[in-house]
Scaffold this motif. Sequence first.
Motif, PDB file in Angstrom:
ATOM      1  N   LYS A 292       0.854  -1.181   0.000  1.00  0.00           N
ATOM      2  CA  LYS A 292       0.000   0.000   0.000  1.00  0.00           C
ATOM      3  C   LYS A 292       0.891   1.233   0.000  1.00  0.00           C
ATOM      4  O   LYS A 292       1.502   1.568   1.017  1.00  0.00           O
ATOM      5  N   SER A 293       0.955   1.913  -1.102  1.00  0.00           N
ATOM      6  CA  SER A 293       1.854   3.055  -1.214  1.00  0.00           C
ATOM      7  C   SER A 293       1.431   4.221  -0.330  1.00  0.00           C
ATOM      8  O   SER A 293       2.266   5.040   0.082  1.00  0.00           O
ATOM      9  N   GLU A 294       0.135   4.296  -0.019  1.00  0.00           N
ATOM     10  CA  GLU A 294      -0.370   5.433   0.750  1.00  0.00           C
ATOM     11  C   GLU A 294      -0.139   5.285   2.252  1.00  0.00           C
ATOM     12  O   GLU A 294      -0.211   6.260   3.009  1.00  0.00           O
ATOM     13  N   VAL A 295       0.146   4.070   2.716  1.00  0.00           N
ATOM     14  CA  VAL A 295       0.330   3.815   4.150  1.00  0.00           C
ATOM     15  C   VAL A 295       1.791   4.040   4.534  1.00  0.00           C
ATOM     16  O   VAL A 295       2.692   3.455   3.917  1.00  0.00           O
ATOM     17  N   PRO A 296       2.047   4.887   5.523  1.00  0.00           N
ATOM     18  CA  PRO A 296       3.448   5.145   5.894  1.00  0.00           C
ATOM     19  C   PRO A 296       4.109   3.970   6.611  1.00  0.00           C
ATOM     20  O   PRO A 296       3.480   3.292   7.421  1.00  0.00           O
ATOM     21  N   ILE A 297       5.374   3.753   6.265  1.00  0.00           N
ATOM     22  CA  ILE A 297       6.194   2.750   6.951  1.00  0.00           C
ATOM     23  C   ILE A 297       7.107   3.474   7.935  1.00  0.00           C
ATOM     24  O   ILE A 297       7.791   4.438   7.567  1.00  0.00           O
ATOM     25  N   ILE A 298       7.137   2.991   9.172  1.00  0.00           N
ATOM     26  CA  ILE A 298       8.074   3.499  10.171  1.00  0.00           C
ATOM     27  C   ILE A 298       9.141   2.429  10.398  1.00  0.00           C
ATOM     28  O   ILE A 298       8.815   1.283  10.719  1.00  0.00           O
ATOM     29  N   GLY A 299      10.393   2.781  10.192  1.00  0.00           N
ATOM     30  CA  GLY A 299      11.485   1.833  10.312  1.00  0.00           C
ATOM     31  C   GLY A 299      12.269   1.989  11.602  1.00  0.00           C
ATOM     32  O   GLY A 299      12.298   3.067  12.212  1.00  0.00           O
ATOM     33  N   ASP A 324      -2.994   3.717  11.283  1.00  0.00           N
ATOM     34  CA  ASP A 324      -2.923   3.200   9.912  1.00  0.00           C
ATOM     35  C   ASP A 324      -1.486   3.337   9.405  1.00  0.00           C
ATOM     36  O   ASP A 324      -1.153   4.225   8.610  1.00  0.00           O
ATOM     37  N   ILE A 325      -0.620   2.457   9.910  1.00  0.00           N
ATOM     38  CA  ILE A 325       0.802   2.482   9.570  1.00  0.00           C
ATOM     39  C   ILE A 325       1.310   1.042   9.420  1.00  0.00           C
ATOM     40  O   ILE A 325       0.618   0.091   9.772  1.00  0.00           O
ATOM     41  N   GLN A 326       2.517   0.920   8.902  1.00  0.00           N
ATOM     42  CA  GLN A 326       3.267  -0.339   8.917  1.00  0.00           C
ATOM     43  C   GLN A 326       4.595  -0.082   9.628  1.00  0.00           C
ATOM     44  O   GLN A 326       5.141   1.029   9.548  1.00  0.00           O
ATOM     45  N   ILE A 327       5.079  -1.088  10.344  1.00  0.00           N
ATOM     46  CA  ILE A 327       6.325  -0.954  11.101  1.00  0.00           C
ATOM     47  C   ILE A 327       7.275  -2.076  10.697  1.00  0.00           C
ATOM     48  O   ILE A 327       6.883  -3.249  10.629  1.00  0.00           O
ATOM     49  N   VAL A 328       8.527  -1.704  10.432  1.00  0.00           N
ATOM     50  CA  VAL A 328       9.572  -2.683  10.091  1.00  0.00           C
ATOM     51  C   VAL A 328      10.737  -2.500  11.063  1.00  0.00           C
ATOM     52  O   VAL A 328      11.252  -1.381  11.207  1.00  0.00           O
ATOM     53  N   ILE A 329      11.138  -3.592  11.709  1.00  0.00           N
ATOM     54  CA  ILE A 329      12.208  -3.541  12.705  1.00  0.00           C
ATOM     55  C   ILE A 329      13.318  -4.517  12.331  1.00  0.00           C
ATOM     56  O   ILE A 329      13.060  -5.678  12.005  1.00  0.00           O
ATOM     57  N   ASP A 440      -0.044  12.098  11.481  1.00  0.00           N
ATOM     58  CA  ASP A 440      -1.019  13.121  11.082  1.00  0.00           C
ATOM     59  C   ASP A 440      -0.424  14.074  10.047  1.00  0.00           C
ATOM     60  O   ASP A 440      -1.091  14.432   9.061  1.00  0.00           O
ATOM     61  N   ILE A 441       0.825  14.489  10.268  1.00  0.00           N
ATOM     62  CA  ILE A 441       1.501  15.368   9.296  1.00  0.00           C
ATOM     63  C   ILE A 441       1.617  14.654   7.955  1.00  0.00           C
ATOM     64  O   ILE A 441       1.378  15.246   6.888  1.00  0.00           O
ATOM     65  N   TYR A 442       1.973  13.374   7.986  1.00  0.00           N
ATOM     66  CA  TYR A 442       2.118  12.588   6.746  1.00  0.00           C
ATOM     67  C   TYR A 442       0.812  12.546   5.953  1.00  0.00           C
ATOM     68  O   TYR A 442       0.806  12.780   4.733  1.00  0.00           O
ATOM     69  N   TYR A 443      -0.298  12.253   6.649  1.00  0.00           N
ATOM     70  CA  TYR A 443      -1.578  12.093   5.958  1.00  0.00           C
ATOM     71  C   TYR A 443      -2.251  13.419   5.606  1.00  0.00           C
ATOM     72  O   TYR A 443      -2.805  13.584   4.517  1.00  0.00           O
ATOM     73  N   ASN A 444      -2.203  14.365   6.530  1.00  0.00           N
ATOM     74  CA  ASN A 444      -3.056  15.552   6.414  1.00  0.00           C
ATOM     75  C   ASN A 444      -2.332  16.843   6.061  1.00  0.00           C
ATOM     76  O   ASN A 444      -2.973  17.839   5.724  1.00  0.00           O
TER      77      ASN A 444
END
Length: 485
Positions: A292-299, A324-329, A440-444
């Motif tokens: 999902k390109s619209e969903v932010p990934i936090i690494g 509504d995010i994805q997390i990669v560790i 919020d900054i990322y989406y809005n």
Amino acid sequence: MNILFVASEVAGYAKSGGLADVASALPKALKKLGHNIKIVMPRYYSIDKTKLTSLGEMGVHMGSLGEFWCEVLVDKIDGVEIYFIDYELYFGRANLYTDDSGVSYDDNDRRFIFLSKASFELAKKLDFKVDIIHANDWHTALIPTLLKSKYQYEPHFKNSATVLTIHNMQHQGKFGNDIIDIAQVGWESFTPDNLEEFGGVNFLKSGITQSDVINTVSPKYAKEITTTEFGWGLESYLQKRELLFGILNGVDYNQWSPKKDKYIAKNYNFKSLKSKQICKKDLQKIFNLPQKSEVPIIGFVGRFATQKGIELISQAIWELLEMDIQIVILGSGEKWAEGFFSDVAKRYPQKFATYIGYSDELAHKIEAGSDMFLMPSLFEPCGLNQIYSLAYGTPPIVRAVGGLDDTIRNLDNYTNKPNGFKFYQATKEALVGTVRWAVDIYYNHPKKFIELIKNGMSDKFDWEVSAKKYEKLYELALLKRGLDI
């Protein structure tokens, strides 16, 4: 200047942390400034001896233990000579400081006394008249005391001054006082204003009290370690030192640049940020996350250790996963954390992924493919991942400590050219609130988010700048000793 740079690890040969990166990059930058610098480190088992050139044997006197003979080997990295002290009894083992279960070797005191003394003997063997001996962390912090008590009257060291760089205050090298006779520093050094601490010895304390100049690897950390929160019991000794400085580590942009990174799916710069989306898609594919390109990934890339805020992440994870995010560790370390994050990945395969261990390739892919990068450290002497993140257009979310506070400019109404997000309290609430704000900054507010990316990718933390500051430190050290520059 003739500089002898002594470290327990050097990137490209042996590495457990940021010390190794500095020990590799700083000497190269100093060499470019015209200095004659030689690096000294142990030859661990992991370093292929067949690729090194032997300079023969060398004796090192270990006081009451007698004289030990080691082999000296040499290699070159970008024109800088690096010398290896090869002694099987002390360095012929797989790990640097601990056994496989994470317990410190019981002879670490003798191992690094040997390295420190061998550095002096090496200079004599090479007929290298030393201006500056640069020690790093507790492993070589005995060097200033060795110089004053044993070597300063010898021809190769009569004009030598010492600099100690503290990469991490937490680790200090505390041992029994039986090492006094092994190190041959004299019992007059066993005092509260030098080696002695609660009846034993503290190598780092000795370095702090006896070196000519001290520095840490960021300006903020230099201030922090003079406080009880960050001084680990040595803050009162640091408060007494006038020549205590902070120099931010540089970054090797030949290794960490999205424009030429060999590991990432597509190279890019600020003008071609659409290619970063290709890297994001590649990261989602590698970790089996929905593309999902619209969903932010936090690494997150780092050791699973208290210092890195791993408990904060574990406490916050359930609230983070409600967003509504994805997390990669990517990381390894404390076993409970390895098990915990592996379990979270199984329970939330659509939102959370982890790789237990370390992969340089994956680290680069996470920097390039993530939209934000998390560093909630309890303390951070410098930190490099946040700087890599800036270069890759991945705004960092950090706790405002040490080098993180020095390098990240908060998104607020008072900060010029913000490049990330900061929180101040080491609490779950502060971490969750800041991530929620960043999301919020990322989406809005996409324009604000792009502004963060642009500012971060414009920042530069070059080793050339840092090396010139070290050059000034060396000059100060010589002036303090009353020596000619």
